[in-house]
Design an enzyme around this catalytic site. Structure first.
Site, PDB file in Angstrom:
ATOM      1  N   GLU A 184      -7.145  10.200 -14.514  1.00 38.78           N
ATOM      2  CA  GLU A 184      -7.370  10.320 -13.071  1.00 38.78           C
ATOM      3  C   GLU A 184      -6.359  11.250 -12.414  1.00 38.78           C
ATOM      4  O   GLU A 184      -6.709  12.097 -11.593  1.00 38.78           O
ATOM      5  CB  GLU A 184      -7.322   8.928 -12.435  1.00 38.78           C
ATOM      6  CG  GLU A 184      -7.740   8.885 -10.988  1.00 38.78           C
ATOM      7  CD  GLU A 184      -8.098   7.505 -10.492  1.00 38.78           C
ATOM      8  OE1 GLU A 184      -8.457   7.393  -9.306  1.00 38.78           O
ATOM      9  OE2 GLU A 184      -8.032   6.533 -11.280  1.00 38.78           O
ATOM     10  N   ASP A 230      -3.798   0.892  -9.945  1.00 40.72           N
ATOM     11  CA  ASP A 230      -5.212   0.579 -10.150  1.00 40.72           C
ATOM     12  C   ASP A 230      -5.554   0.411 -11.620  1.00 40.72           C
ATOM     13  O   ASP A 230      -6.238  -0.546 -12.013  1.00 40.72           O
ATOM     14  CB  ASP A 230      -6.074   1.682  -9.545  1.00 40.72           C
ATOM     15  CG  ASP A 230      -5.930   1.784  -8.038  1.00 40.72           C
ATOM     16  OD1 ASP A 230      -5.278   0.906  -7.445  1.00 40.72           O
ATOM     17  OD2 ASP A 230      -6.456   2.750  -7.465  1.00 40.72           O
ATOM     18  N   SER A 282     -13.020   1.860  -7.882  1.00 43.71           N
ATOM     19  CA  SER A 282     -14.153   2.100  -8.769  1.00 43.71           C
ATOM     20  C   SER A 282     -13.823   3.165  -9.809  1.00 43.71           C
ATOM     21  O   SER A 282     -14.309   3.106 -10.947  1.00 43.71           O
ATOM     22  CB  SER A 282     -15.381   2.517  -7.953  1.00 43.71           C
ATOM     23  OG  SER A 282     -15.114   3.685  -7.190  1.00 43.71           O
ATOM     24  N   SER A 283     -12.993   4.137  -9.442  1.00 45.17           N
ATOM     25  CA  SER A 283     -12.661   5.212 -10.389  1.00 45.17           C
ATOM     26  C   SER A 283     -11.805   4.700 -11.537  1.00 45.17           C
ATOM     27  O   SER A 283     -12.027   5.064 -12.701  1.00 45.17           O
ATOM     28  CB  SER A 283     -11.947   6.348  -9.662  1.00 45.17           C
ATOM     29  OG  SER A 283     -10.789   5.885  -8.991  1.00 45.17           O
ATOM     30  N   GLY A 313     -16.415   4.280  -3.285  1.00 47.03           N
ATOM     31  CA  GLY A 313     -15.812   4.785  -2.068  1.00 47.03           C
ATOM     32  C   GLY A 313     -15.359   3.716  -1.101  1.00 47.03           C
ATOM     33  O   GLY A 313     -15.109   4.004   0.079  1.00 47.03           O
ATOM     34  N   GLU A 371       0.817  -1.210   0.000  1.00 48.47           N
ATOM     35  CA  GLU A 371       0.000   0.000   0.000  1.00 48.47           C
ATOM     36  C   GLU A 371       0.851   1.260   0.000  1.00 48.47           C
ATOM     37  O   GLU A 371       1.835   1.349   0.738  1.00 48.47           O
ATOM     38  CB  GLU A 371      -0.930  -0.003   1.206  1.00 48.47           C
ATOM     39  CG  GLU A 371      -2.313   0.518   0.897  1.00 48.47           C
ATOM     40  CD  GLU A 371      -3.001  -0.290  -0.194  1.00 48.47           C
ATOM     41  OE1 GLU A 371      -2.972   0.138  -1.377  1.00 48.47           O
ATOM     42  OE2 GLU A 371      -3.568  -1.342   0.115  1.00 48.47           O
ATOM     43  N   LEU A 373     -11.891   0.110  -3.594  1.00 46.17           N
ATOM     44  CA  LEU A 373     -11.798  -1.015  -4.525  1.00 46.17           C
ATOM     45  C   LEU A 373     -11.590  -0.547  -5.962  1.00 46.17           C
ATOM     46  O   LEU A 373     -11.835  -1.279  -6.903  1.00 46.17           O
ATOM     47  CB  LEU A 373     -13.048  -1.896  -4.422  1.00 46.17           C
ATOM     48  CG  LEU A 373     -13.325  -2.438  -3.021  1.00 46.17           C
ATOM     49  CD1 LEU A 373     -14.640  -3.191  -2.983  1.00 46.17           C
ATOM     50  CD2 LEU A 373     -12.185  -3.335  -2.543  1.00 46.17           C
ATOM     51  N   ASP A 404       2.944   2.432  -4.957  1.00 41.10           N
ATOM     52  CA  ASP A 404       2.961   2.639  -6.414  1.00 41.10           C
ATOM     53  C   ASP A 404       3.441   4.035  -6.784  1.00 41.10           C
ATOM     54  O   ASP A 404       4.041   4.218  -7.835  1.00 41.10           O
ATOM     55  CB  ASP A 404       1.601   2.330  -7.042  1.00 41.10           C
ATOM     56  CG  ASP A 404       0.450   3.140  -6.481  1.00 41.10           C
ATOM     57  OD1 ASP A 404       0.582   3.685  -5.367  1.00 41.10           O
ATOM     58  OD2 ASP A 404      -0.591   3.228  -7.154  1.00 41.10           O
TER      59      ASP A 404
END
Length: 375
Positions: A158, A170, A125-126, A120, A37, A123, A40
């Site tokens: 993004e 992502d 979603s964007s 939100g 986490e 996971l 990246d």
């Protein structure tokens, strides 16, 4: 009652709002990151997998730009040349702008979007939305784009257009994923290695939503950039924080003011954890992998300070209830906890964790499982 598939929902919504049928359909998955986490954007390794929940975009050419989502059913007139609105449609506009910068242009299009990826919940979603929209729009102009190009378009939409100071994980896993495998990505080189993952990954949603643009994620990224600059000023010449090795940590901690030292300690220890965790997964050693998940969560909680009370409770409960491992996934400050647990005790473990959560917060967390899916 079973919810209709995102493809059916998007197609039906398109017909209802635009009185016609879409010409193309594209989909992309959300993801969970097993471990790695906040690495990246610091040049370190990450170990994500695509989940079996997807975002679908259906589209047809038009003279102007219109988009609608099943979330509210409101048709939005898009103005790619105008300012961002501050909502989900900014991701669609961002994709349009990036494609235009690469010579892929349309006078307009109508799009309808539906998704089974929780919004939100950490996971991705964007990224799923950006990848699906990018694929749909390139299909409309008859352009075949590689998975790498598609991930790159979604990343710049993004990062550059919406203003989320994210890394590339992502979008990369959403475009490149294969069923039955996690993907070890060395973000400094974008070298990728598939790691088999046949079992379930449980997802428990905290119910705490997060917004990434303009929030704590951007603050953490700036802290990491500041820490790297200070290291270089003191003669520690590394291309990125994740290039620091554990033997350098004591020296670096002496020169960094709080809270930068704690942030760097997370990056250095998480880098080492992620590579050893990937090796454990490759060997099928889930108890060993799970131990690294627990350790990674403690680092997020204490050093990176990106957790929340709801996630901390779920992870602690997983430890008491016999799980191999659990941790917050995604950027943090809300979202979801992932868990690895033996199949013979999973039903009991999940039920007990939900009850622990209910007693603390007065509600039950959503719990579901996924296997590694395709991009």
């Amino acid at each position: 009652m079973t919810r209709a598939s995102p493809l059916r929902l998007a197609t039906s919504l398109f017909a209802e709002c635009f009185a016609s049928r879409p010409a193309v359909a594209a989909s992309a998955p959300g993801r969970v990151n097993l471990i790695g986490e906040h690495l990246d954007y610091n040049g370190g390794p990450v170990l994500p997998l695509a989940i079996d929940r997807r975002t679908v975009a259906v589209a047809a050419p038009a003279e102007s730009w219109e988009v609608v989502s099943e979330m509210d059913g409101q048709v939005i007139d898009l103005r790619p040349e105008g300012p961002n609105r501050g909502g989900w449609s900014d991701y669609v506009v961002g994709v349009i702008r990036v494609l235009r910068s690469r010579g892929i242009t349309l006078p307009g299009a109508r799009l309808a979007v539906a998704s089974s990826v929780p919004i939100g919940a950490g996971l991705s979603s964007s990224a799923a939305l950006a990848v699906a929209v990018g694929r749909a729009l390139t299909m409309l102009v008859g352009r075949r784009v590689s998975a790498g190009d598609l991930a790159d378009v979604a990343y710049h939409a993004e990062h550059d257009e919406v203003g989320v100071e994210c890394g590339r994980m992502d979008q990369t896993i959403s475009a490149f994923a294969e069923a039955g495998s996690a993907l070890l990505i060395e973000t400094s080189t974008m070298e990728m290695r598939r790691v088999p993952l046949a079992g379930k990954v449980w997802v428990l949603e905290t119910g705490v939503s997060h917004k990434l643009s303009g929030g704590a994620l951007n603050t953490r990224r700036r802290e990491c950039e500041d820490a790297l600059a200070i290291c270089r000023e003191h003669g520690v010449r590394v291309p990125a924080l994740a290039a620091l090795v554990p033997s350098q940590l004591e020296q670096v901690l002496r020169i960094l003011p709080p809270p930068l030292g704690a942030r760097v300690r997370h990056i250095v220890t998480e880098t080492a954890r992620t590579r050893t965790a990937a090796a454990a997964l490759a060997q099928g050693n889930l108890p060993e992998l799970g131990r690294f998940l627990f350790e990674g969560h403690e680092s997020l909680r204490l050093d990176f300070q990106s957790s929340c009370d709801e996630a901390d409770l779920l992870v602690a409960s997983a430890g008491r209830r016999g799980a191999f491992g659990a941790r917050l996934t995604g950027a943090g400050w809300g979202g979801a906890v992932i868990m690895l647990v033996a199949q013979e005790i999973e039903a009991r473990t999940v039920a007990e964790m939900q009850e622990d959560f209910r007693q603390a917060f007065g509600r039950l967390p959503e719990a579901w499982w996924t296997k590694a899916a395709a991009g």
